[in-house]
Scaffold this active site. Sequence first.
Site, PDB file in Angstrom:
ATOM      1  N   ASP A 131      29.817 155.044  50.743  1.00 18.52           N
ATOM      2  CA  ASP A 131      29.047 155.724  49.701  1.00 18.52           C
ATOM      3  C   ASP A 131      27.639 155.155  49.770  1.00 18.52           C
ATOM      4  O   ASP A 131      27.473 153.943  49.936  1.00 18.52           O
ATOM      5  CB  ASP A 131      29.692 155.444  48.337  1.00 18.52           C
ATOM      6  CG  ASP A 131      28.965 156.123  47.184  1.00 18.52           C
ATOM      7  OD1 ASP A 131      29.577 156.983  46.534  1.00 18.52           O
ATOM      8  OD2 ASP A 131      27.802 155.783  46.915  1.00 18.52           O
ATOM      9  N   CYS A 134      26.561 152.530  46.845  1.00 15.63           N
ATOM     10  CA  CYS A 134      27.463 151.389  46.681  1.00 15.63           C
ATOM     11  C   CYS A 134      26.782 150.140  47.242  1.00 15.63           C
ATOM     12  O   CYS A 134      26.402 150.101  48.416  1.00 15.63           O
ATOM     13  CB  CYS A 134      28.774 151.692  47.404  1.00 15.63           C
ATOM     14  SG  CYS A 134      29.691 150.275  48.010  1.00 15.63           S
ATOM     15  N   CYS A 137      28.484 148.584  50.185  1.00 13.90           N
ATOM     16  CA  CYS A 137      28.353 149.446  51.371  1.00 13.90           C
ATOM     17  C   CYS A 137      27.018 149.171  52.066  1.00 13.90           C
ATOM     18  O   CYS A 137      26.934 149.125  53.289  1.00 13.90           O
ATOM     19  CB  CYS A 137      28.425 150.921  50.978  1.00 13.90           C
ATOM     20  SG  CYS A 137      30.003 151.445  50.283  1.00 13.90           S
ATOM     21  N   ARG A 162      31.821 158.291  45.834  1.00 11.70           N
ATOM     22  CA  ARG A 162      32.762 157.894  44.776  1.00 11.70           C
ATOM     23  C   ARG A 162      32.626 158.740  43.517  1.00 11.70           C
ATOM     24  O   ARG A 162      33.607 158.919  42.785  1.00 11.70           O
ATOM     25  CB  ARG A 162      32.552 156.419  44.423  1.00 11.70           C
ATOM     26  CG  ARG A 162      32.858 155.457  45.549  1.00 11.70           C
ATOM     27  CD  ARG A 162      32.476 154.041  45.167  1.00 11.70           C
ATOM     28  NE  ARG A 162      31.058 153.943  44.816  1.00 11.70           N
ATOM     29  CZ  ARG A 162      30.513 152.867  44.270  1.00 11.70           C
ATOM     30  NH1 ARG A 162      31.255 151.814  43.995  1.00 11.70           N
ATOM     31  NH2 ARG A 162      29.204 152.850  43.993  1.00 11.70           N
TER      32      ARG A 162
END
Length: 247
Positions: A131, A134, A137, A162
């Site tokens: 994502d 994120c 991430c 998400r």
Amino acid sequence: MFKKIAGLLLAALIIPSVFAAEDVPADVSAAIIAKLKEARPDMQFGGVEPSPIEGLYMVRINGTQFLYASADGEYVISGDMYQSRPGMFVPVKDLAAAKMRQQMMSTVAEEDMIIFPAVDQPRSYLYVFTDVDCGYCRKLHLESVPELNMAGVEVRYLAYPRAGIGSKSFKKIASAWCADDKQSALTALKNNQPVPENICEDNPVAAQFELGQKIGVNGTPALVLEDGTLIPGYRPAPELLAIMGLN
């Protein structure tokens, strides 16, 4: 694009586990089930499968759970059994799911992923459901991915917004998948830099989001190894290389 996934999802419901149920002698299976039903007639008992420990069997109960039982069904263990691997414990009950997960991941066309290739000789690959909003991430992409690439690991990104399909995160990540230079667009978003909104027709983001849900992804980043093992959350590159046996 994902034309094989629907069939595999159906097949996943009937594929035997990696510890094939047919390896259990019929008399052993019958004895275990009879003993367990005698003790707990209120439970629904399914198939009996071998476990990695000789003489101990996995018995499916109530559809999705497992007990471990002796060959005569007299002794029962409730709880999770784990296999020790470098850097992690893997639930034994997840080994069957890993095989199914591996099969489903293999149906995703490379052109539908954003791939950061290994430097020099490829040694392995890693799927990453990601994502762009994120934090971990971004940390994985900016810190771990370059080191993984240098160590010979090809990182294969799949989209997992998400917030859901149609969200702002969806529009951002779809724009990366629709960009002419997908790698640069994804990296820009990971650096919190804007990219032109471009939601192209037939982009694979929704299909990848659905696939992630089917294989057990419930957060990002979610990492899937070659053998289908699912690793939730961020891991630094040295830890991942140890898990993959590449350190």
